[in-house]
Design an enzyme around this catalytic site. Structure first.
Site: not given
Ligand code: W6P
Length: 415
Positions: A284, A288, A291-292
């Site tokens: 997770h 995350e 992706k940023n």
């Protein structure tokens, strides 16, 4: 309401933390007696944790507690509280009771919990550090004891009850996010409200703890991979989880921006690095962060360049920590914006891509959902004593440092 009185009463009790080590010690080859003890512990602990969340939801600032979605979430907590306190308790024969007690007592003496390496971290999610968790009364191994059939059935039915509770709360993050969005629509959303911020930090941290307890208890009742104790993987292979996160984030990036290929992501990781962790949490957080970085890179260079500057993942293995640095050259964030990145009230993400042919039935996984990814990832990191930090060079790029506490080095001496 009578139920609400009961909830407010339960909310006054302290919460009891359980460490990863305790869960692993306790959950290896669980016998029927161990599972009964675990059920007893959860049936006492969970109502307290749920009640505290209900009270907090009842008292969130700025009328946020009147938002329909916040009330919906609160009602889930109330329902689960009710399910638990109304769940019939097993009738233990006195002989069995005495044996469980004796077994737990001797086991508890043998396995007092090791102090957390980072003393500022407590396991009860409320920043009250407990040196010897109360959970020790229950959360300890016991010798193998055969249970009478009605008690076995109780164990089984209780797990079913917990499964129902866990799935009831699946939508908490998105539903609360809706509430915050409704709230933002009414207020100036450029303001970081520290009360709302700290409420959500506590709330999500508590939610992680509750779901670890639930997930762990449910998983103990299923036979699985030998590297797993419940949902905890004692030999989490960082490289494997990272490769999975890279593949998933790249796929989403290509899909979202319609790219032939997303920016390259390189991974430098010590060979054979393994440690005890919950792989889904690790995935997770990495997903995350990636992706940023992908988003920043693609948005800085546009969709039509031949090649993007790669995103680099460096993994360092220390005695205390495993640190993962993710570096992008996506232009960075102005220093004045950096604190806003951690707020739940802040998002720069478009709800959907600006595509005139956009079709509601085409599901596109968002590159950045509600802008909650970062604060929630930091909650995950902190939950087991780690942390997440960002260093940005405006005009160049961003480095994210994910520190993971190495909770059970096999060399660690246990008293
Ligand atoms: C950015 C903004 C950000 C947040 C988190 C991780 C990486 C990055 N890169 O530009």
């Amino acid at each position: 309401k009578q139920l609400m009185d009961k909830i407010y009463h339960f909310a006054k009790f302290p919460q009891t933390g359980v460490s990863l080590q305790q869960m692993v010690q306790f959950g290896r080859n669980p016998s029927q007696g161990v599972l009964l003890k675990a059920s007893q512990f959860i049936s006492e602990e969970l109502p307290v944790r749920l009640a505290r969340r209900v009270v907090e939801l009842d008292n969130v600032p700025h009328e946020l507690n009147k938002m329909p979605s916040v009330i919906r979430v609160k009602n889930w907590y109330i329902e689960s509280f009710k399910d638990l306190i109304e769940f019939p308790k097993p009738n233990l024969p006195s002989g069995l009771k005495a044996r469980l007690k004796a077994a737990a007592k001797s086991a508890a003496l043998k396995s007092l919990p090791a102090a957390h390496p980072n003393p500022s971290v407590s396991y009860n999610h409320q920043s009250q550090y407990c040196a010897v968790p109360m959970s020790h009364r229950f959360y300890t191994p016991v010798e193998d004891i055969d249970l009478p059939p009605d008690i076995s059935r109780y164990n089984h039915d209780f797990v079913r009850c917990l499964e129902k509770i866990k799935s009831r709360h699946d939508g908490v993050v998105t539903t609360l996010a809706q509430g915050i969005n409704e709230f933002k629509a009414k207020k100036n959303h450029r303001i970081i409200d520290t009360d709302v911020q700290s409420f959500l930090d506590r709330f999500y941290m508590s939610r992680i703890g509750i779901r670890v307890l639930l997930g762990q208890h449910i998983a103990l009742h299923k036979k699985g991979d030998t590297d797993y104790v419940g949902i905890i993987c004692t030999r989490t292979k960082l490289r494997d989880v990272a490769m999975e996160a890279i593949a998933n984030a790249s796929f989403i990036c290509e899909d979202y921006y319609g790219l032939f290929s997303a920016p390259k992501i390189t991974l430098h990781c010590p060979d054979g690095l393994e440690f005890m962790y919950i792989p889904s949490h690790l995935h997770h957080m990495l997903f995350e962060l990636l992706k940023n970085s992908l988003r920043a890179t693609v948005e800085l260079y546009g969709p039509d360049v031949d090649e993007y500057p790669p995103i680099k993942i460096i993994v360092a293995e220390g005695q205390e920590d495993i640190t993962i640095k993710i570096s992008d050259e996506g232009g960075g964030i102005p220093r004045s914006e950096l604190s806003r990145v951690w707020t739940y009230m802040y998002t720069t993400a478009e709800a959907q891509p600006l595509d005139p042919n956009f079709n509601q039935t085409d599901f596109k996984a968002p590159m950045a959902g509600f802008g909650y990814g970062l604060p929630i990832s930091r909650c995950y990191a902190r939950y087991f004593g780690g942390d997440l930090k960002l260093i940005s060079m405006e005009g160049y790029g961003t480095d994210a440092y994910l520190h993971l506490c190495r909770l059970s080095d096999s060399a660690e001496p246990l008293p």
